[in-house]
Each structure stands twice: as C-alpha cells, then as structure tokens.
Design an enzyme around this catalytic site. Structure first.
Site, PDB file in Angstrom:
ATOM      1  N   GLY A  49      34.141  70.544  51.408  1.00  7.23           N
ATOM      2  CA  GLY A  49      35.135  70.209  50.376  1.00  7.23           C
ATOM      3  C   GLY A  49      36.495  70.840  50.531  1.00  7.23           C
ATOM      4  O   GLY A  49      37.492  70.272  50.089  1.00  7.23           O
ATOM      5  N   GLU A 103      38.019  77.990  48.946  1.00  6.18           N
ATOM      6  CA  GLU A 103      37.057  77.076  48.311  1.00  6.18           C
ATOM      7  C   GLU A 103      37.764  75.877  47.699  1.00  6.18           C
ATOM      8  O   GLU A 103      38.922  75.970  47.305  1.00  6.18           O
ATOM      9  CB  GLU A 103      36.315  77.828  47.190  1.00  6.18           C
ATOM     10  CG  GLU A 103      34.886  78.194  47.527  1.00  6.18           C
ATOM     11  CD  GLU A 103      33.926  77.008  47.566  1.00  6.18           C
ATOM     12  OE1 GLU A 103      34.361  75.861  47.784  1.00  6.18           O
ATOM     13  OE2 GLU A 103      32.725  77.234  47.380  1.00  6.18           O
ATOM     14  N   ASP A 104      37.047  74.784  47.579  1.00  5.18           N
ATOM     15  CA  ASP A 104      37.610  73.616  46.913  1.00  5.18           C
ATOM     16  C   ASP A 104      37.644  73.796  45.400  1.00  5.18           C
ATOM     17  O   ASP A 104      38.640  73.545  44.749  1.00  5.18           O
ATOM     18  CB  ASP A 104      36.820  72.341  47.278  1.00  5.18           C
ATOM     19  CG  ASP A 104      35.307  72.492  47.115  1.00  5.18           C
ATOM     20  OD1 ASP A 104      34.817  73.566  46.716  1.00  5.18           O
ATOM     21  OD2 ASP A 104      34.590  71.506  47.413  1.00  5.18           O
ATOM     22  N   ASP A 107      33.037  76.086  40.023  1.00  2.70           N
ATOM     23  CA  ASP A 107      32.457  75.380  38.884  1.00  2.70           C
ATOM     24  C   ASP A 107      31.558  76.369  38.133  1.00  2.70           C
ATOM     25  O   ASP A 107      32.035  77.172  37.341  1.00  2.70           O
ATOM     26  CB  ASP A 107      31.710  74.165  39.442  1.00  2.70           C
ATOM     27  CG  ASP A 107      31.164  73.240  38.373  1.00  2.70           C
ATOM     28  OD1 ASP A 107      31.721  73.202  37.281  1.00  2.70           O
ATOM     29  OD2 ASP A 107      30.167  72.548  38.645  1.00  2.70           O
ATOM     30  N   LYS A 135      37.228  75.639  37.138  1.00  2.00           N
ATOM     31  CA  LYS A 135      36.784  75.105  35.841  1.00  2.00           C
ATOM     32  C   LYS A 135      36.256  76.273  35.016  1.00  2.00           C
ATOM     33  O   LYS A 135      35.050  76.531  35.037  1.00  2.00           O
ATOM     34  CB  LYS A 135      35.631  74.127  36.047  1.00  2.00           C
ATOM     35  CG  LYS A 135      35.976  72.800  36.667  1.00  2.00           C
ATOM     36  CD  LYS A 135      34.689  71.966  36.756  1.00  2.00           C
ATOM     37  CE  LYS A 135      34.898  70.615  37.353  1.00  2.00           C
ATOM     38  NZ  LYS A 135      33.602  69.943  37.641  1.00  2.00           N
ATOM     39  N   PHE A 156      34.093  65.960  36.077  1.00  2.00           N
ATOM     40  CA  PHE A 156      33.813  65.754  37.495  1.00  2.00           C
ATOM     41  C   PHE A 156      35.019  65.092  38.167  1.00  2.00           C
ATOM     42  O   PHE A 156      35.534  64.085  37.674  1.00  2.00           O
ATOM     43  CB  PHE A 156      32.561  64.896  37.677  1.00  2.00           C
ATOM     44  CG  PHE A 156      32.136  64.785  39.108  1.00  2.00           C
ATOM     45  CD1 PHE A 156      31.412  65.802  39.701  1.00  2.00           C
ATOM     46  CD2 PHE A 156      32.479  63.671  39.866  1.00  2.00           C
ATOM     47  CE1 PHE A 156      31.036  65.723  41.040  1.00  2.00           C
ATOM     48  CE2 PHE A 156      32.106  63.575  41.192  1.00  2.00           C
ATOM     49  CZ  PHE A 156      31.377  64.604  41.781  1.00  2.00           C
ATOM     50  N   ASP A 163      34.120  65.152  47.027  1.00  2.00           N
ATOM     51  CA  ASP A 163      33.429  63.882  47.199  1.00  2.00           C
ATOM     52  C   ASP A 163      32.595  63.480  45.991  1.00  2.00           C
ATOM     53  O   ASP A 163      32.247  64.309  45.153  1.00  2.00           O
ATOM     54  CB  ASP A 163      32.481  63.974  48.405  1.00  2.00           C
ATOM     55  CG  ASP A 163      31.255  64.835  48.094  1.00  2.00           C
ATOM     56  OD1 ASP A 163      31.440  65.988  47.661  1.00  2.00           O
ATOM     57  OD2 ASP A 163      30.121  64.344  48.245  1.00  2.00           O
ATOM     58  N   ARG A 169      36.549  61.933  49.863  1.00  2.00           N
ATOM     59  CA  ARG A 169      37.197  63.170  50.335  1.00  2.00           C
ATOM     60  C   ARG A 169      38.595  62.924  50.879  1.00  2.00           C
ATOM     61  O   ARG A 169      39.444  63.804  50.881  1.00  2.00           O
ATOM     62  CB  ARG A 169      36.360  63.833  51.444  1.00  2.00           C
ATOM     63  CG  ARG A 169      34.996  64.314  50.997  1.00  2.00           C
ATOM     64  CD  ARG A 169      34.380  65.204  52.087  1.00  2.00           C
ATOM     65  NE  ARG A 169      32.957  65.442  51.889  1.00  2.00           N
ATOM     66  CZ  ARG A 169      32.436  66.372  51.081  1.00  2.00           C
ATOM     67  NH1 ARG A 169      33.225  67.134  50.364  1.00  2.00           N
ATOM     68  NH2 ARG A 169      31.127  66.517  50.977  1.00  2.00           N
TER      69      ARG A 169
END
Ligand code: 5GP
Ligand code: MG
Length: 178
Positions: A49, A103-104, A107, A135, A156, A163, A169
């Site tokens: 990601g 990191e993407d 969460d 988040k 989301f 993705d 992506r």
C-alpha cells in the site's frame, strides 16, 4: 476527473485530490528534512500500500538516506486464533540506525504495533513513523505516528496505493466508499 468510480461491487466517491495529497506529503517531507538533519535515516516502506506515498515522499527528502521495502505476511500461529505477522524482505542491518517506517494508513494500529515490536529486536537507535493517512477514530492500539500527511474519519478508502480487493492502487486521487 471522475467523482464516482466503481470497483467490483462497490462505489467510491472522490475524497482527496492528488494536488492536496502531494501538498501534504511535501509538508511532512520538509519537517523530516529539518528534524532529521544530520542523520542518515533508513526508510522502511511497507508494501504494497505505501508504494505511491513512498515514491512521492522520497522525491522530497533531501537527507542522505537509504530506502528499503518490506512485506508483512500473516501466518497462522501455533494456537489457531493467533494472528502472527512476520517481516519479509529486510536484508540490511538496522542496528544503531535511525529508522523511519513508511506506511499507507494507520487504522487499528495492529500492523504497526507488530512491526515496531519486530524491528526493535534488531536494535535500531530510534524508530519514527510516517504515514500518509491516519484514522484516529479506528485506533485500538496506541500508536502516535510522528509524521501524518492527512487525518481522515473512519471510512474505507482506496487509491494512491490503497486497494479494494487488490484493485485501485493506481488511482491518483483518494476515494471513499459510498
Ligand atoms: P491496521 O488496522 O493494522 O492499522 O491497518 C492494517 C492495514 O489495513 C493497513 O496497512 C492497510 O493496508 C489496511 N487498511 C486499513 N484501513 C484501510 C482503508 O481505509 N482502505 C484500504 N484500502 N486499506 C486499509
Ligand atoms: Mg499498510
């Protein structure tokens, strides 16, 4: 620019445009250049990601630095409910180094908690966390990312590396599920 897109069975609406994403990435890159001045960090990019975020971020980093890519794979632990994650692809030593995890999205915080635990065993001098998205409302494990490009609500999202079922992506904007 498309405002609504479909991926498989889901519809997504335009949420954060490329221009704003890249402006926020530049903002954290500038902070990193200032705060990590005099250091030679090793950036550890978490695949898949974070690839697009990492590419944009690294173009703005002016520090002497190295970049490497890891993948976290789950495997079933000895007791069936264990979700154990192992790091693959880290071939270089990080002992005594200034590590920046790229990191993407943070969460629940579970992935990063495990990654940090594993990396600490390799005795780096320090570990900083850079994430494109954060988040805070989804957080279950206390993670305080040092560099956050954008905070988002607990929805989301796809695009810019993220993705849905393997797709999306390549989207250059971030879309949110409808
Ligand atoms: P964690 O819950 O462990 O913090 O996040 C685990 C992983 O779930 C993230 O690295 C990311 O790959 C994925 N993830 C979490 N939230 C989202 C989201 O909104 N969209 C997508 N595409 N992936 C997400
Ligand atoms: Mg990730």
């Amino acid at each position: 620019m498309k405002k609504i897109i479909a991926i498989e069975d889901k519809q997504f609406e335009l949420f954060i445009e490329q221009e704003l994403i890249e402006q926020e990435i530049r903002r954290i890159a500038e902070r990193m250049n200032a705060e990590l001045k005099g250091k030679k960090p090793v950036f550890i990019v978490v695949l898949n990601g974070a690839f697009m975020f990492a590419a944009e971020l690294m173009k703005q980093i002016s520090l002497p630095s190295e970049i490497t890519f890891v993948r976290l794979a789950s495997y079933i632990g000895t007791s069936s409910s264990d979700d154990v994650k192992k790091i693959f692809g880290l071939n270089e030593s990080i002992r005594g180094r200034n590590v920046v995890i790229v990191e993407d999205i943070v969460d629940s915080g579970n992935t990063l908690t495990i990654l940090i635990e594993e990396l600490k065993k390799l005795k780096p001098q320090e570990i900083k966390i850079a994430t494109m998205l954060f988040k805070p409302a989804a957080q279950r494990r206390k993670i305080n990312p040092d560099y956050v490009a954008m905070e988002i609500p607990n929805d989301f999202v796809v695009g810019y590396g993220l993705d849905y079922g393997g797709q999306g992506r390549n989207l250059n904007n971030i879309y949110r599920i409808k």
